[in-house]
Design an enzyme around this catalytic site. Structure first.
Site, PDB file in Angstrom:
ATOM      1  N   CYS A 113       1.798  81.902   2.356  1.00  0.00           N
ATOM      2  CA  CYS A 113       1.548  83.057   3.234  1.00  0.00           C
ATOM      3  C   CYS A 113       2.324  84.293   2.799  1.00  0.00           C
ATOM      4  O   CYS A 113       2.008  85.402   3.223  1.00  0.00           O
ATOM      5  CB  CYS A 113       1.880  82.714   4.676  1.00  0.00           C
ATOM      6  SG  CYS A 113       0.893  81.367   5.317  1.00  0.00           S
ATOM      7  N   HIS A 261       2.427  89.408   9.049  1.00  0.00           N
ATOM      8  CA  HIS A 261       1.593  88.231   8.806  1.00  0.00           C
ATOM      9  C   HIS A 261       1.197  87.592  10.147  1.00  0.00           C
ATOM     10  O   HIS A 261       2.061  87.332  10.991  1.00  0.00           O
ATOM     11  CB  HIS A 261       2.379  87.241   7.943  1.00  0.00           C
ATOM     12  CG  HIS A 261       1.704  85.931   7.787  1.00  0.00           C
ATOM     13  ND1 HIS A 261       0.448  85.811   7.250  1.00  0.00           N
ATOM     14  CD2 HIS A 261       2.098  84.663   8.121  1.00  0.00           C
ATOM     15  CE1 HIS A 261       0.097  84.541   7.259  1.00  0.00           C
ATOM     16  NE2 HIS A 261       1.078  83.826   7.781  1.00  0.00           N
ATOM     17  N   ASN A 291      -4.402  81.989  11.452  1.00  0.00           N
ATOM     18  CA  ASN A 291      -3.541  82.250  10.293  1.00  0.00           C
ATOM     19  C   ASN A 291      -4.374  82.091   9.019  1.00  0.00           C
ATOM     20  O   ASN A 291      -4.748  80.980   8.657  1.00  0.00           O
ATOM     21  CB  ASN A 291      -2.366  81.262  10.305  1.00  0.00           C
ATOM     22  CG  ASN A 291      -1.415  81.473   9.143  1.00  0.00           C
ATOM     23  OD1 ASN A 291      -1.697  82.237   8.225  1.00  0.00           O
ATOM     24  ND2 ASN A 291      -0.290  80.786   9.170  1.00  0.00           N
TER      25      ASN A 291
HETATM   26  N1  COA Z   1      -2.517  70.816  21.453  1.00  0.00           N
HETATM   27  C1  COA Z   1      -1.785  70.256  22.434  1.00  0.00           C
HETATM   28  N2  COA Z   1      -0.516  69.869  22.256  1.00  0.00           N
HETATM   29  C2  COA Z   1       0.044  70.049  21.057  1.00  0.00           C
HETATM   30  C3  COA Z   1      -0.675  70.614  19.991  1.00  0.00           C
HETATM   31  C4  COA Z   1      -2.001  71.001  20.220  1.00  0.00           C
HETATM   32  N3  COA Z   1      -2.773  71.581  19.268  1.00  0.00           N
HETATM   33  N4  COA Z   1       0.124  70.679  18.902  1.00  0.00           N
HETATM   34  C5  COA Z   1       1.316  70.161  19.280  1.00  0.00           C
HETATM   35  N5  COA Z   1       1.259  69.773  20.572  1.00  0.00           N
HETATM   36  C6  COA Z   1       2.304  69.172  21.398  1.00  0.00           C
HETATM   37  C7  COA Z   1       3.380  68.510  20.582  1.00  0.00           C
HETATM   38  O1  COA Z   1       2.991  67.193  20.271  1.00  0.00           O
HETATM   39  C8  COA Z   1       4.563  68.548  21.525  1.00  0.00           C
HETATM   40  O2  COA Z   1       4.434  67.502  22.441  1.00  0.00           O
HETATM   41  P1  COA Z   1       5.743  66.707  22.937  1.00  0.00           P
HETATM   42  O3  COA Z   1       6.610  67.746  23.608  1.00  0.00           O
HETATM   43  O4  COA Z   1       5.166  65.693  23.862  1.00  0.00           O
HETATM   44  O5  COA Z   1       6.350  66.146  21.698  1.00  0.00           O
HETATM   45  C9  COA Z   1       4.345  69.845  22.297  1.00  0.00           C
HETATM   46  O6  COA Z   1       2.978  70.215  22.098  1.00  0.00           O
HETATM   47  C10 COA Z   1       5.259  70.969  21.881  1.00  0.00           C
HETATM   48  O7  COA Z   1       5.271  71.046  20.490  1.00  0.00           O
HETATM   49  P2  COA Z   1       6.161  72.085  19.768  1.00  0.00           P
HETATM   50  O8  COA Z   1       5.968  71.903  18.295  1.00  0.00           O
HETATM   51  O9  COA Z   1       7.562  72.069  20.303  1.00  0.00           O
HETATM   52  O10 COA Z   1       5.502  73.444  20.281  1.00  0.00           O
HETATM   53  P3  COA Z   1       5.876  74.914  19.911  1.00  0.00           P
HETATM   54  O11 COA Z   1       6.085  75.692  21.142  1.00  0.00           O
HETATM   55  O12 COA Z   1       6.927  74.985  18.847  1.00  0.00           O
HETATM   56  O13 COA Z   1       4.529  75.429  19.239  1.00  0.00           O
HETATM   57  C11 COA Z   1       3.590  75.821  17.071  1.00  0.00           C
HETATM   58  C12 COA Z   1       4.001  74.775  18.112  1.00  0.00           C
HETATM   59  C13 COA Z   1       3.040  75.080  15.858  1.00  0.00           C
HETATM   60  C14 COA Z   1       2.500  76.687  17.658  1.00  0.00           C
HETATM   61  C15 COA Z   1       4.815  76.683  16.711  1.00  0.00           C
HETATM   62  O14 COA Z   1       5.906  75.863  16.396  1.00  0.00           O
HETATM   63  C16 COA Z   1       4.535  77.581  15.546  1.00  0.00           C
HETATM   64  O15 COA Z   1       3.725  78.486  15.632  1.00  0.00           O
HETATM   65  N6  COA Z   1       5.229  77.372  14.414  1.00  0.00           N
HETATM   66  C17 COA Z   1       4.992  78.143  13.236  1.00  0.00           C
HETATM   67  C18 COA Z   1       3.736  77.679  12.561  1.00  0.00           C
HETATM   68  C19 COA Z   1       3.328  78.607  11.475  1.00  0.00           C
HETATM   69  O16 COA Z   1       3.305  79.781  11.683  1.00  0.00           O
HETATM   70  N7  COA Z   1       2.977  78.066  10.306  1.00  0.00           N
HETATM   71  C20 COA Z   1       2.566  78.836   9.206  1.00  0.00           C
HETATM   72  C21 COA Z   1       3.685  79.701   8.740  1.00  0.00           C
HETATM   73  S1  COA Z   1       3.120  80.844   7.598  1.00  0.00           S
END
Ligand code: COA
Length: 345
Positions: A113, A261, A291
């Protein structure tokens, strides 16, 4: 006569026709529209159908950027991508040939990215040293092909598409000038966001079935530590943007547009808030496209310019972060330019 500045003179973008809503994803995944919207801001994304590859998207965006620039002779093609058509050779030569660009230098940049900012830096260097008259830089991704369709923690985040710019040499201080730049990397955190297998380290092994849609074992798909990536994205895009603001001497309230981004609207907000750039200046379209990795910034620029959210002489900060880890930022003044974009996401 051309000076030693790199100037933006063409802009185009293209997304594949298939729109996939959050609701559609819930038919195959244990997720919900509410979860995806509240955690990421994403409402829909565009995805390639079987048979459509990154080069197909790159050619469409490249063609539009060249038209937007007034169809000048193009001296080189740089393609930033994380999802090349094949491991070898690079995808850029094929894209150049399909655009009718004969015998020009053409190469890929792999910085996930962060790749569009790496490409922008390299392309700007090529034009400002006079090595290439006009240069085409494309960010293109069919990354949905590398995401496990059964992994709800990644499958909801990504979209496919392509954006492209044409740069030319110009005079320092003229509208459209790009720079200063900041680039960085941290390979110690490579495992936070990676497709572990399929390269020379973890080599290809015969697929074993396992019920995956295309019978690839999970290590051939993206793995991600979401919360750690979130924290690093905010930290790195903020510090990198600060460096270019310091270098160019703009205060945050002098910035007309923040083009960050589009991984997640919560990340964009956190970066904008930490930089002290007013919310009205944040450009966003992650809600429409998800993304799109290296395509994110050029699609955002083309869509924002088409909506008149970017105007000549605007002071713009571009910043990106991705797997590697890699990150990069640049400042620029917006030129008089008409983007070529059919669907405006
Ligand atoms: N639908 C429902 N639940 C989901 C899910 C989905 N698509 N994806 C994950 N979960 C659940 C997880 O299993 C977790 O459950 P648990 O608490 O029972 O273990 C819960 O939601 C919370 O997960 P968590 O990872 O703590 O959520 P978050 O608030 O951090 O959000 C992202 C997750 C991925 C949206 C966030 O971490 C993020 O945006 N990270 C950066 C990703 C990114 O930008 N990647 C590319 C970089 S260039």
């Amino acid at each position: 006569m051309e000076g030693n500045a790199a100037v933006l003179c063409g802009l185009g973008a293209w997304v594949p026709p298939r729109v996939v809503s959050n609701k559609e994803l819930t038919t195959a995944l244990d997720t919900s529209d509410e979860w995806i919207r509240s955690r990421t801001g994403i409402e829909q994304r565009y995805l390639v159908d079987k048979g459509m590859a990154t080069s197909d998207l790159a050619v469409e965006a490249g063609k539009r950027a060249i038209e937007s620039a007034g169809s000048p002779p193009i001296g080189a093609v740089v393609l930033a991508t994380t999802s090349p058509d094949r491991l070898c050779p690079g995808t850029a030569p094929e894209v150049a040939t399909r655009l009718g660009l004969v015998d020009v230098p053409a190469f890929d940049i792999a910085a996930a990215c962060g790749g569009f900012m790496y490409g922008l830096t390299v392309a700007s260097s090529l034009v400002s040293t006079g090595l290439s008259g006009h240069i085409l830089l494309i960010g293109a991704e069919a990354f949905s092909t590398m995401v496990n369709p059964q992994d709800r923690s990644t499958a909801v985040l990504f979209g496919d598409g392509a954006g492209a710019v044409v740069l030319r040499g110009g005079e320092p201080g003229e509208p459209g000038e790009i720079g200063p730049f900041d680039l960085g990397s941290d390979g110690g955190k490579a495992d936070l966001l990676a497709v572990p297998a399929g390269g020379s380290r973890q080599r290809f092994v015969a697929a074993t079935g396992q019920g995956l849609a295309d019978a690839r074992p999970p290590e051939y798909f993206l793995h991600m530590d979401g919360p750690e990536i979130f924290r690093n994205a905010v930290k790195r895009m903020t510090s990198s943007s600060r460096k270019v603001l310091d270098q160019i001497g703009w205060t945050p309230d002098e910035v007309d547009a923040l083009a960050a981004h589009q991984a997640n609207l919560r990340i964009v907000s956190a970066v904008g808030e930490r930089l002290g750039i007013p919310q009205e200046q944040w450009l966003t379209n992650a809600d429409r496209v998800g993304n799109t990795l290296t395509a994110s910034i050029p699609i955002l620029l083309a869509a924002s310019a088409a909506k008149d959210l970017l105007r000549p002489s605007d002071r713009v900060v571009l910043t990106a972060f991705g797997a590697g880890l890699t990150w990069g930022s640049a400042a620029m003044t917006w030129p008089q330019i008409t983007p070529r974009i059919d669907v405006i996401p």
